[in-house]
Design a protein around this motif. Structure first.
Motif, PDB file in Angstrom:
ATOM      1  N   LEU A 108      41.925  43.237  30.743  1.00 11.54           N
ATOM      2  CA  LEU A 108      41.649  42.488  31.973  1.00 11.54           C
ATOM      3  C   LEU A 108      42.701  42.781  33.043  1.00 11.54           C
ATOM      4  O   LEU A 108      42.372  42.976  34.216  1.00 11.54           O
ATOM      5  N   ALA A 109      43.975  42.815  32.625  1.00  8.50           N
ATOM      6  CA  ALA A 109      45.061  43.050  33.580  1.00  8.50           C
ATOM      7  C   ALA A 109      44.961  44.420  34.221  1.00  8.50           C
ATOM      8  O   ALA A 109      45.233  44.577  35.423  1.00  8.50           O
ATOM      9  N   PHE A 110      44.557  45.432  33.434  1.00  4.29           N
ATOM     10  CA  PHE A 110      44.556  46.791  33.961  1.00  4.29           C
ATOM     11  C   PHE A 110      43.247  47.159  34.662  1.00  4.29           C
ATOM     12  O   PHE A 110      43.267  47.786  35.730  1.00  4.29           O
ATOM     13  N   PHE A 111      42.124  46.772  34.093  1.00  2.00           N
ATOM     14  CA  PHE A 111      40.840  47.215  34.624  1.00  2.00           C
ATOM     15  C   PHE A 111      40.222  46.246  35.634  1.00  2.00           C
ATOM     16  O   PHE A 111      39.289  46.618  36.348  1.00  2.00           O
ATOM     17  N   VAL A 112      40.725  45.018  35.695  1.00  2.00           N
ATOM     18  CA  VAL A 112      40.162  44.038  36.635  1.00  2.00           C
ATOM     19  C   VAL A 112      41.215  43.587  37.638  1.00  2.00           C
ATOM     20  O   VAL A 112      41.056  43.759  38.849  1.00  2.00           O
ATOM     21  N   ASN A 113      42.318  43.003  37.131  1.00  2.00           N
ATOM     22  CA  ASN A 113      43.336  42.466  38.037  1.00  2.00           C
ATOM     23  C   ASN A 113      43.984  43.533  38.894  1.00  2.00           C
ATOM     24  O   ASN A 113      44.201  43.337  40.100  1.00  2.00           O
ATOM     25  N   LEU A 114      44.318  44.674  38.289  1.00  2.00           N
ATOM     26  CA  LEU A 114      44.993  45.737  39.038  1.00  2.00           C
ATOM     27  C   LEU A 114      44.132  46.295  40.170  1.00  2.00           C
ATOM     28  O   LEU A 114      44.608  46.397  41.313  1.00  2.00           O
ATOM     29  N   PRO A 115      42.865  46.675  39.937  1.00  2.00           N
ATOM     30  CA  PRO A 115      42.043  47.159  41.061  1.00  2.00           C
ATOM     31  C   PRO A 115      41.856  46.122  42.165  1.00  2.00           C
ATOM     32  O   PRO A 115      41.893  46.465  43.354  1.00  2.00           O
ATOM     33  N   ILE A 116      41.644  44.853  41.774  1.00  2.00           N
ATOM     34  CA  ILE A 116      41.470  43.808  42.787  1.00  2.00           C
ATOM     35  C   ILE A 116      42.759  43.642  43.587  1.00  2.00           C
ATOM     36  O   ILE A 116      42.729  43.496  44.822  1.00  2.00           O
ATOM     37  N   THR A 117      43.898  43.663  42.903  1.00  2.00           N
ATOM     38  CA  THR A 117      45.189  43.528  43.581  1.00  2.00           C
ATOM     39  C   THR A 117      45.420  44.672  44.556  1.00  2.00           C
ATOM     40  O   THR A 117      45.871  44.467  45.694  1.00  2.00           O
ATOM     41  N   LEU A 118      45.120  45.898  44.140  1.00  2.00           N
ATOM     42  CA  LEU A 118      45.281  47.051  45.025  1.00  2.00           C
ATOM     43  C   LEU A 118      44.355  46.960  46.223  1.00  2.00           C
ATOM     44  O   LEU A 118      44.745  47.294  47.357  1.00  2.00           O
ATOM     45  N   ALA A 119      43.138  46.505  45.995  1.00  2.00           N
ATOM     46  CA  ALA A 119      42.177  46.388  47.098  1.00  2.00           C
ATOM     47  C   ALA A 119      42.648  45.363  48.130  1.00  2.00           C
ATOM     48  O   ALA A 119      42.630  45.628  49.341  1.00  2.00           O
ATOM     49  N   PHE A 120      43.084  44.192  47.666  1.00  2.00           N
ATOM     50  CA  PHE A 120      43.566  43.163  48.588  1.00  2.00           C
ATOM     51  C   PHE A 120      44.853  43.616  49.286  1.00  2.00           C
ATOM     52  O   PHE A 120      45.049  43.336  50.483  1.00  2.00           O
ATOM     53  N   SER A 121      45.730  44.296  48.565  1.00  2.00           N
ATOM     54  CA  SER A 121      46.971  44.795  49.177  1.00  2.00           C
ATOM     55  C   SER A 121      46.653  45.799  50.282  1.00  2.00           C
ATOM     56  O   SER A 121      47.297  45.793  51.346  1.00  2.00           O
ATOM     57  N   TYR A 122      45.679  46.644  50.035  1.00  2.87           N
ATOM     58  CA  TYR A 122      45.291  47.642  51.040  1.00  2.87           C
ATOM     59  C   TYR A 122      44.671  46.979  52.265  1.00  2.87           C
ATOM     60  O   TYR A 122      44.902  47.401  53.404  1.00  2.87           O
ATOM     61  N   MET A 123      43.883  45.930  52.042  1.00  4.19           N
ATOM     62  CA  MET A 123      43.282  45.200  53.159  1.00  4.19           C
ATOM     63  C   MET A 123      44.359  44.535  54.017  1.00  4.19           C
ATOM     64  O   MET A 123      44.276  44.554  55.250  1.00  4.19           O
ATOM     65  N   ILE A 124      45.365  43.955  53.365  1.00  2.00           N
ATOM     66  CA  ILE A 124      46.460  43.336  54.114  1.00  2.00           C
ATOM     67  C   ILE A 124      47.280  44.403  54.835  1.00  2.00           C
ATOM     68  O   ILE A 124      47.704  44.214  55.975  1.00  2.00           O
ATOM     69  N   TYR A 125      47.484  45.541  54.193  1.00  2.00           N
ATOM     70  CA  TYR A 125      48.244  46.635  54.799  1.00  2.00           C
ATOM     71  C   TYR A 125      47.530  47.191  56.026  1.00  2.00           C
ATOM     72  O   TYR A 125      48.162  47.467  57.054  1.00  2.00           O
ATOM     73  N   LYS A 126      46.213  47.307  55.947  1.00  2.00           N
ATOM     74  CA  LYS A 126      45.425  47.820  57.072  1.00  2.00           C
ATOM     75  C   LYS A 126      45.143  46.754  58.133  1.00  2.00           C
ATOM     76  O   LYS A 126      44.561  47.056  59.177  1.00  2.00           O
TER      77      LYS A 126
END
Length: 334
Positions: A108-126
Motif C-alpha cells: 500500500l505504501a509503495f503502490f498507492v501512497n507513494l504515487p498519490i503523494t508524488l501527484a499531489f506534490s507535483y500539483m503543489i509544485y506547479k
C-alpha cells in the motif's frame, strides 16, 4: 632609532609565557567541551543500540521459569517463530496474519501512497488552481496528533450501535444495505477491520512525504522545465521524463524509510481496535506483537527471537528493495 621588537607587528610577535598558559587553558576548555558533547550520543548509542541489540540476541536463547529463573532452551524460541511464520501455529494475536498484514502495508505504501503523494506534490509544485487548498487539506494530518486522527476515524467508521452519525449513515442513502456493518461498523469484523486500517493508512500516509518531495522539486533548475515547455512537452511528460528522474534519489530514500517503517507500525490499529479485539479481527502487526508481548512481561525469549528473525529477514528485504529501486534511476546532479 626604532628597535627590532617595535618594528614587528603586534599580531606577529611571539606569545609570552602568560599568553601560552592562557592558550593552553582555552585549548583544554575547548577539548573538554567537545568530549563532553560527544559523551551523550556515544552513551546513547552504547545503551540503546549495542546493549539492546546484543541483549535481545542473548535473551532469545533463554526462557523464564515460573519461579523467575532462566534456563537455556537452545533454538526452541526460533523454531516456534518459524512455525508462526509458515502458518503452522497460531495463538491469540500471533498468527501468520501479522506477516501478511505488514506485507500489505508495504504494498500500500509503495503502490498507492507513494504515487498519490508524488501527484499531489507535483500539483503543489506547479501551483495549480487548487494547490493552496490541497496544501492546507493534506498538511492537517501531519500537524494533528495520531490519537486525534484515530479517534476521528474510529467515530467515522464505527456502526450506528456506537455513534448515530457516521459514514454508513450517509451510505445507506446510496443503497448500502449491509446490516452488520451499518450497526457494528468496519472495525469489529474480521472481514472488514483490516480494510478499515488500510483506508486509514492511505488517508494519513500520503501527507508526510509531500513536504520532502515538494522541497526537492522546488530546487530543480527552472530553465530545464522552461526548455521542455518550449519544446512542447506536456505536464505529464515533464513529470515522468524530467521531474521523476531528477528527484529519484529522494524517491528511493523516502520509499525505503516508509516501507521499512511498516515493521514497527502498530499504534493506529491499537488505538482504534484495542488489544482485546486484535486476535478476533486479525488486525495484528509485527510491531504490535513485539510491543504487546514485551509489556506483558512473559515469554521474553520468544519475543526476542521474534525480533531477531524479523530484523534479519526485514533487513534483507529492505536492502533488496533499495537495490532494485536504485537500478531504475541513475544519480543525476544539477
Amino acid at each position: 632609532m626604532q628597535t627590532i621588537r617595535e618594528s614587528i607587528p603586534a599580531g606577529d610577535r611571539p606569545a609570552g609565557t602568560g599568553n601560552k598558559k592562557k592558550n593552553k587553558k582555552l585549548l583544554l576548555k575547548r577539548n573538554l567541551f567537545v568530549y563532553l558533547s560527544l559523551l551523550w550520543p556515544l552513551l546513547h548509542f552504547a545503551v540503546f543500540f549495542i546493549y539492546v541489540n546484543f541483549g535481545t540476541v542473548y535473551a532469545s536463547f533463554f526462557t523464564e521459569r515460573l519461579d523467575g529463573t532462566l534456563y537455556f532452551d537452545h533454538f526452541d524460541s526460533y523454531k516456534e517463530v518459524f512455525l508462526y511464520l509458515f502458518n503452522r501455529k497460531s495463538s491469540g494475536m500471533m498468527s501468520f496474519r501479522v506477516f501478511t498484514n505488514v506485507l500489505s502495508l508495504m504494498a500500500l505504501a509503495f503502490f498507492v501512497n507513494l504515487p498519490i503523494t508524488l501527484a499531489f506534490s507535483y500539483m503543489i509544485y506547479k501551483k495549480v488552481w487548487t494547490s493552496s487548498g490541497l496544501r492546507i487539506l493534506l498538511y492537517i494530518p501531519s500537524v494533528l496528533s495520531v490519537v486525534i486522527l484515530c479517534l476521528f476515524f474510529k467515530i467515522l467508521f464505527s456502526g450506528t450501535g456506537s455513534y448515530n452519525t457516521n459514514i454508513f449513515t450517509v451510505l445507506t442513502h446510496f443503497g448500502f444495505s449491509n446490516e452488520f456493518i451499518i450497526k457494528e461498523g468496519m472495525l469489529t469484523s474480521a472481514e472488514t477491520a483490516w480494510w478499515a486500517i488500510m483506508i486509514f493508512s492511505v488517508w494519513a500516509g500520503i501527507t508526510g512525504n509531500i513536504i520532502y518531495f515538494n522541497s526537492t522539486m522546488s530546487r530543480l533548475p527552472a530553465e530545464v522545465l522552461e526548455s521542455a515547455e518550449l519544446d512542447g512537452a506536456s505536464e505529464t511528460r515533464q513529470f515522468f521524463s524530467i521531474i521523476l528522474p531528477m528527484i529519484w534519489s529522494t524517491v528511493v530514500t523516502m520509499s525505503v524509510t516508509t516501507v521499512g517503517g511498516c515493521f514497527s507500525w502498530f499504534m493506529p490499529a491499537q488505538i482504534m481496535i484495542g488489544e482485546d479485539m486484535a486476535a478476533t479481527t486479525g488486525a495484528g502487526t509485527i510491531g504490535w506483537v513485539i510491543v504487546s508481548r514485551s509489556t506483558a512481561g512473559n515469554r521474553f525469549g520468544f519475543t526476542s527471537a521474534f525480533g531477531v528473525v524479523v530484523a534479519i529477514l526485514g533487513g534483507a528485504l529492505i536492502l533488496g528493495f533499495k537495490t532494485l529501486l536504485e537500478k531504475f534511476g541513475g544519480d543525476i546532479e544539477y
